[in-house]
Motif scaffolding. Structure first.
Motif, PDB file in Angstrom:
ATOM      1  N   ARG A 306      68.475 116.131  21.694  1.00  0.00           N
ATOM      2  CA  ARG A 306      67.837 115.924  21.446  1.00  0.00           C
ATOM      3  C   ARG A 306      67.103 114.944  21.015  1.00  0.00           C
ATOM      4  NH1 ARG A 306      64.464 118.453  23.620  1.00  0.00           N
ATOM      5  NH2 ARG A 306      62.983 119.121  22.500  1.00  0.00           N
ATOM      6  N   SER A 307      65.768 113.727  20.089  1.00  0.00           N
ATOM      7  CA  SER A 307      65.902 113.202  19.884  1.00  0.00           C
ATOM      8  C   SER A 307      65.840 113.287  18.041  1.00  0.00           C
ATOM      9  CB  SER A 307      64.719 112.669  20.191  1.00  0.00           C
ATOM     10  OG  SER A 307      63.722 113.698  19.399  1.00  0.00           O
ATOM     11  N   LEU A 308      65.662 112.371  16.857  1.00  0.00           N
ATOM     12  CA  LEU A 308      65.340 113.409  15.608  1.00  0.00           C
ATOM     13  C   LEU A 308      64.287 113.985  15.424  1.00  0.00           C
ATOM     14  CD1 LEU A 308      65.985 109.644  14.499  1.00  0.00           C
ATOM     15  CD2 LEU A 308      67.563 111.248  14.923  1.00  0.00           C
ATOM     16  N   SER A 309      64.334 113.827  14.124  1.00  0.00           N
ATOM     17  CA  SER A 309      62.941 114.890  13.618  1.00  0.00           C
ATOM     18  C   SER A 309      62.723 114.242  12.212  1.00  0.00           C
ATOM     19  CB  SER A 309      63.779 116.658  12.921  1.00  0.00           C
ATOM     20  OG  SER A 309      62.939 117.017  12.352  1.00  0.00           O
ATOM     21  N   ALA A 310      62.173 114.613  10.698  1.00  0.00           N
ATOM     22  CA  ALA A 310      61.417 114.157  10.290  1.00  0.00           C
ATOM     23  C   ALA A 310      61.479 114.989   9.139  1.00  0.00           C
ATOM     24  CB  ALA A 310      60.594 113.692  10.357  1.00  0.00           C
ATOM     25  N   HIS A 311      61.986 114.940   7.376  1.00  0.00           N
ATOM     26  CA  HIS A 311      61.053 115.628   6.344  1.00  0.00           C
ATOM     27  C   HIS A 311      59.801 114.432   6.252  1.00  0.00           C
ATOM     28  CE1 HIS A 311      65.444 116.555   6.057  1.00  0.00           C
ATOM     29  NE2 HIS A 311      64.648 117.981   6.018  1.00  0.00           N
TER      30      HIS A 311
END
Length: 512
Positions: A306-311
């Motif tokens: 999976r790729s990155l997520s974020a806040h």
């Protein structure tokens, strides 16, 4: 066919909206079913005291992709949306006080780099920019514009242009390439960050992603009304060509009968279809979240890792201190430490912050809308805590001299994104771009399940608003070809058909 082809599109993200516009224009009976109350998917807004603020994508690049979308359905983009080119592509601040604006003119950017980092660094920038332009030109056709990318065609392209083998730097990561390309570590940090545009960590993403700089160097635009205005406009135009939208209606499962997709089950009942276009994270299909019928459509290698997520913080505030551009980046002290923490599923104490000042240019002291994005890990077996991220963001910005006096802040983190976008595990970009052949692993429009098709940022050609829009073109053209192959005539009420370029015949006037 003696009737219109019935097409159900699951999801009203940018890919689903662009496909709905194309397919409705081509004469299909299109129904778009969306779980949320409004169109846009990740291109969403949240309320603030200053008005709705974008809480998703903020950067519009590759404008010709959108010009072509409108032209292919007999319209002009400028008649329906107002876009403004940015002279300052982005402003960059480093902890040691260095500041750099990159602009829409390459020579001007080089001059600014020379002033901040010296003439040798400007030469490094010119070489890196030329390399990115060659890579973009070489791979735009066989990758982005091709519905079915071919590794064989890519090899042929490299054999015809042997220099591309050096430009691709196949044995290097993007972090390794920029470290070797720039004598100035701060510039290496800047250009390594482009991996995050498609959800990758610089130290794990291929050097080929350096071509993303060329996409931005070709221009960045703002949209009057914010990025969500693009989604709302596409929905309105698709409705004008006959598409129906059902909001607040989650799809429970995709149904298959007689070896072919026959429609979808929703909380409001069954919707029959000749074809179904899924505009969601393909992992949701693989994981069986839409029933057993579509599981075979997506392989595990197409959706993992999976790729990155974020806040993401969305709010209104009065800014004071260092001046902001529309897009501003505040760099971390140690990029390696940031991504090492993320790789472990932890929340880094120090991270690069990106700010979109949606009301840039407002009068001093005015309440303005802001979005802050901080890279994060997708959900793992032990989700990282989000509670400290808001404090970390605002404390970090104060160290740079930027003081924001926000009202209520909405912080959206990986767990929230996982709830909003089923199957994503909080990842915002689908499959990770790590590995040289990652771009060839993403699923394409046509699946192994008859009658089921895919579009969106989790499918080919990848993440980002222009790429999701291209995926819609690939899907619509593939579906129309498949309809034509099973019929001796086109669907009824065809409004000009489809083309790779701009349709120029048989258009009807769009209702005003």
């Amino acid at each position: 066919m003696d009737r219109q082809a019935r097409i159900v599109i699951v999801g009203a993200g940018i890919g689903g909206l662009a496909a709905a516009l194309r397919l409705a224009y081509a004469g299909c009976a299109v129904t778009v079913i969306e779980a949320q109350a409004t169109p846009g998917g990740k291109m969403r807004t949240l309320p603030t005291a200053a008005g709705p603020v974008d809480a998703g994508p903020t950067v519009l690049t590759l404008k010709p992709v959108f010009d072509a979308l409108f032209a292919d359905v007999g319209l002009r983009l400028e008649d329906h949306l107002t876009l403004h080119p940015l002279r300052t592509l982005a402003r960059h601040y480093w902890p040691d006080g260095a500041t750099l604006d990159l602009t829409a003119e390459a020579d001007d950017s080089a001059a600014r780099i020379a002033q901040v980092f010296g003439p040798g660094s400007a030469d490094d920038f010119r070489r890196f920019t030329a390399r990115a332009a060659r890579l973009f030109a070489a791979f735009e056709g066989p990758m982005m514009q091709a519905a079915q990318p071919s590794q064989r065609e890519l090899v042929r392209r490299v054999l015809r242009q042997p220099r591309l083998a050096l430009d691709m730097a196949p044995q290097r990561t993007l972090a390794g390439l920029v470290a070797a390309s720039f004598r100035e570590p701060r510039l290496a940090q800047l250009f390594a960050r482009y991996a995050t545009y498609v959800g990758g960590s610089p130290g794990a993403s291929p050097a080929l992603l350096s071509l993303i700089w060329e996409a931005e160097a070709r221009g960045v635009w703002t949209v009057d009304g914010g990025m969500h205005a693009l989604a709302a406009t596409l929905a309105r135009l698709a409705e004008g060509f006959g598409a129906a939208f059902r909001y607040g209606t989650p799809v429970r499962r995709i149904v298959r009968q007689g070896g072919k997709v026959s429609g979808v089950d929703t909380g409001a009942g069954f919707v029959a279809a000749d074809m179904v276009l899924f505009n969601g994270d393909p992992a949701a299909l693989h994981d069986g979240l839409l029933g057993p019928a579509p599981k075979a459509a997506v392989t595990e290698v197409a959706v993992t890792p999976r790729s990155l997520s974020a806040h993401v913080a969305s709010f209104a505030a009065v800014p004071e201190g260092v001046p902001l551009a529309h897009h501003t980046v505040f760099f971390a002290d140690d990029a390696d430490a940031e991504f090492t923490a993320i790789a472990k599923g932890a929340v880094p104490r120090d991270a690069t912050l990106y700010i979109c000042a949606q009301d840039h240019g407002a009068a001093p002291g005015a309440l303005q809308r802001f979005e802050i994005i901080r890279n994060a890990a997708p959900l793992g077996d032990h989700p990282a805590e989000d509670f400290s991220c808001q404090i970390l963001m605002f404390d970090r910005l104060r160290l740079f001299g930027l003081h924001l006096s926000p009202g209520p802040v909405t912080l959206t983190g990986p767990a929230d994104f996982a709830r909003l976008f089923p199957g994503s595990r909080g990842s915002l970009y689908g499959r990770s771009p790590q590995g040289l052949t990652a771009a060839l692993q993403r699923p394409t429009a046509r699946t192994a399940v008859s009658g089921l098709y895919l579009c969106g940022g989790g499918t080919h050609p990848g993440a980002g608003v222009p790429m999701a829009t291209l995926s819609a073109r690939h899907a619509a053209e593939t579906m129309l070809r498949d309809l034509a192959s099973t019929s001796t005539s086109r669907p009824a009420d065809t409004r000009g058909g489809m083309s790779t370029g701009s349709a120029t015949t048989g258009r009807r006037a769009f209702p005003s």
